[in-house]
Design an enzyme around this catalytic site. Structure first.
Site, PDB file in Angstrom:
ATOM      1  N   THR A  73     -13.488   0.340  29.486  1.00 42.64           N
ATOM      2  CA  THR A  73     -12.056   0.968  30.304  1.00 42.64           C
ATOM      3  C   THR A  73     -12.587   1.719  30.963  1.00 42.64           C
ATOM      4  O   THR A  73     -11.712   2.035  32.272  1.00 42.64           O
ATOM      5  CB  THR A  73     -11.115   1.856  28.411  1.00 42.64           C
ATOM      6  OG1 THR A  73     -11.135   0.261  27.853  1.00 42.64           O
ATOM      7  CG2 THR A  73      -9.888   1.724  29.364  1.00 42.64           C
ATOM      8  N   LYS A 105     -14.320  -5.844  16.524  1.00 48.60           N
ATOM      9  CA  LYS A 105     -13.913  -5.437  17.216  1.00 48.60           C
ATOM     10  C   LYS A 105     -12.994  -5.312  18.640  1.00 48.60           C
ATOM     11  O   LYS A 105     -13.164  -4.731  19.049  1.00 48.60           O
ATOM     12  CB  LYS A 105     -15.296  -6.246  18.399  1.00 48.60           C
ATOM     13  CG  LYS A 105     -15.349  -4.939  20.146  1.00 48.60           C
ATOM     14  CD  LYS A 105     -16.972  -5.957  20.793  1.00 48.60           C
ATOM     15  CE  LYS A 105     -17.220  -4.659  22.305  1.00 48.60           C
ATOM     16  NZ  LYS A 105     -17.931  -5.126  22.656  1.00 48.60           N
ATOM     17  N   PHE A 301     -23.383  -0.529  24.344  1.00 50.17           N
ATOM     18  CA  PHE A 301     -24.018   0.723  23.361  1.00 50.17           C
ATOM     19  C   PHE A 301     -24.028   1.625  24.060  1.00 50.17           C
ATOM     20  O   PHE A 301     -23.398   2.363  25.145  1.00 50.17           O
ATOM     21  CB  PHE A 301     -24.466  -0.073  22.203  1.00 50.17           C
ATOM     22  CG  PHE A 301     -23.875  -0.671  21.598  1.00 50.17           C
ATOM     23  CD1 PHE A 301     -23.147  -0.715  20.852  1.00 50.17           C
ATOM     24  CD2 PHE A 301     -24.632  -1.798  20.485  1.00 50.17           C
ATOM     25  CE1 PHE A 301     -22.622  -1.621  19.659  1.00 50.17           C
ATOM     26  CE2 PHE A 301     -24.204  -3.102  20.214  1.00 50.17           C
ATOM     27  CZ  PHE A 301     -23.095  -3.088  19.727  1.00 50.17           C
TER      28      PHE A 301
END
Length: 556
Positions: A73, A105, A301
């Site tokens: 985002t 997810k 990650f």
């Protein structure tokens, strides 16, 4: 408040040809997949190589928590904001895997008013890249088993075949299987297994290849197993690299889509960051760098996994290195790293922010070891309090790292303007002096120890017997001068997902060391990292549906 998919479906998309025209891509350069998706032709990719290279912004994050960080985002919102302040900007990010989308997810195309579109297509079958990779991988498996069945001229030891089949789903029941049962006409019985498609070496190869010829060479270098005399068997020995490349000839071309604000975006490739190197394709990132003044990309990650691999594995294959690294954090996630339970994260807790900051601080320190300046982006939530924000800003000031709030989920490009200004200022005033963490000429053990001690801050590495034997084999075959790709839990600096924050004085255990000669790295497996995930008790798929008119429901 609207959901992500409701926001996405409310946007009037522009034809992709109109979106990319602003960065110098013509209609004839595109291979269209409908109105809003396209692949870029190789002729155009080759032509662009003469263009100068723009600035590269890498977005990473603190260690992920169930509270969420919002790295994609922020990546998308930052690019939209950079365009809004007059900087010619493109995005280069990974495409989602269907397994996690339908598992725990959910969607992976950003969120709120910072999304790449059409999000339903991107999260599902998109342009078919995942299916092509799955097919190429499983074609190789079929060719291996056929070779055994037809007389095994290469002398392959069926007990030492390391190549697995794949499927783009989370399916724990396929982790260990037996093939060739029934009768002699069904082939040679042997143990096999499935990985998820994004863990396939072919996915990593696709994302690191720079051309069709490079793709073919990397495919030829794949080690599929060993002979009875323990010598390696390569794809080139089977003489099928050309056929595999043929299956992938369209998948290797980068995909073009758009954000809600019309920013052109490459969404291409998606290797897992806790198993593989966790970055989008070299071709997509390189092409964006030749098209735009600023390219915003991300690594999977936390920075201990995705960013380290981006900088040690992917960057040497790019025409430039990152000019700045943006580390995404949320106050919720910091509080969780500071010991707060998920159920009470919305309650003000300045002390927990202070305790959890140790995680963020370590990531900042690590990025600086690569000679690259860092910027902290606080992904804003409505539950964040003034006191918590003030504390985080004060803590960032103590370590001299720029920090800025971003509300791109709620406010789109406008919510990222301040962050965009800080990122540009950092690039202009704090020039990067990129250096890799380690020299590839170090031993396998030394490279692993360097990552564990310098990035994770562990005190020791324990190599299990199997790993030691595999390292000896790697040295014997002359494969030991490759970079290391650590397979580790994403939730902790250690190999124990329960150790949050910034743990110290721990030992990392290496249980397996697997050469990926096609990809060009060595995978070191720690803890209980799985190459085939399972589904949670309540998968995201239970919330998904499709309306009578074909409209997707429940993707997020």
């Amino acid at each position: 408040m609207k959901t992500d998919i409701e926001i996405a479906q409310s946007v009037d998309l522009q034809p992709i040809a109109s979106v990319v025209d602003k960065v110098g891509i013509d209609y004839d350069d595109l291979e269209l997949y409908g109105k809003y998706k396209a692949k870029l032709s190789f002729d155009k990719i080759q032509e662009l190589k003469k263009n100068p290279v723009g600035k590269l912004i890498l977005v990473t994050a603190i260690n992920p928590t169930p509270a969420g960080e919002g790295k994609s985002t922020i990546t998308i919102g930052l690019a939209d904001a950079l365009n809004k302040i007059g900087k010619k900007t493109m995005i280069a990010i990974r495409e989602p895997s269907l397994g996690p989308v339908m598992g725990i997810k959910g969607g992976a195309a950003g969120g709120g008013y910072a999304q790449v579109l059409p999000m339903e297509d991107i999260n599902l079958h998109f342009t078919g890249d995942m299916h092509a990779i799955t097919t190429a991988n499983n074609a190789l498996s079929a060719l291996i088993d056929n070779h055994l069945h037809q007389g095994n001229d290469l002398g392959i030891d069926q007990r030492r075949i390391i190549w697995k089949r794949v499927v783009d789903l989370n399916d724990r029941a396929l982790r260990h299987v037996t093939v060739g049962l029934g009768s002699p006409v069904n082939g040679i019985p042997r143990e096999d297994g499935f990985d998820i498609t994004v863990a396939s070496e072919i996915m990593a190869i696709l994302c690191l290849a720079t051309s069709i010829e490079d793709l073919k060479e990397r495919l030829a270098n794949i080690v599929i197993g060993y002979r009875y005399d323990r010598t390696p068997v390569y794809v080139r020995d089977l003489e099928v690299e050309g056929a595999l490349a043929l299956i992938l000839k369209d998948a290797i071309k980068p995909n073009l889509v758009q954000t809600i604000y019309g920013t052109p975006a490459f969404v291409h490739g998606g290797p897992f960051a806790n198993i593989a190197h966790g970055c989008n394709s070299v071709l997509a990132t390189t092409t964006a760098l030749h098209l735009a003044d600023y390219t915003v990309t991300e690594a999977g990650f936390g920075a201990d996994l995705g960013a380290e691999k981006f900088l040690d594995i992917k960057t040497p294959n790019l025409p430039t290195s990152p000019d700045v690294v943006v580390i995404v954090a949320t106050l919720r996630a910091l509080k969780m790293n500071g010991g707060v339970a998920k159920e009470v994260l919305t309650e003000e807790n300045v002390e927990a922010v202070r305790a959890g900051f140790a995680n963020l601080k370590r990531h900042v320190e690590n990025i600086r070891k690569f000679g690259i300046p860092a910027v902290v982006a606080i992904n804003e939530f409505v539950s964040d309090t003034k006191a918590e924000i003030a504390e985080l800003k004060a803590l960032c000031a103590q370590i001299d790292v720029p920090v800025e709030l971003a509300s791109v989920w709620a406010d789109g490009a406008d919510g990222g303007l301040a962050l965009a200004e800080v990122v540009v200022k950092t690039i202009e005033t704090r020039p990067a002096k990129y250096t890799r963490l380690y020299d590839n000429n170090l031993t396998v053990e030394e490279k692993i120890e360097k990552i564990v001690k310098e990035i994770y801050r562990g005190t020791k590495v324990n190599f299990e017997k199997k790993a030691k034997t595999q390292i000896s084999q790697i040295v014997k075959n002359g494969w030991d001068r490759l970079p290391i790709c650590m397979a580790k839990t994403q939730y902790s600096f250690s190999d124990n997902p329960a150790l949050l924050g910034a743990p110290e004085n721990f030992v990392i255990t290496i249980r397996e060391v697997v050469p990926k000669m096609g990809a060009g790295f060595i995978v070191a497996l720690t803890g209980d990292v799985m190459t085939m995930p399972g589904l949670p008790k309540r998968p995201a798929a239970l919330n998904m549906d499709v309306a009578a008119d074909g409209t997707a429901i429940g993707l997020f």
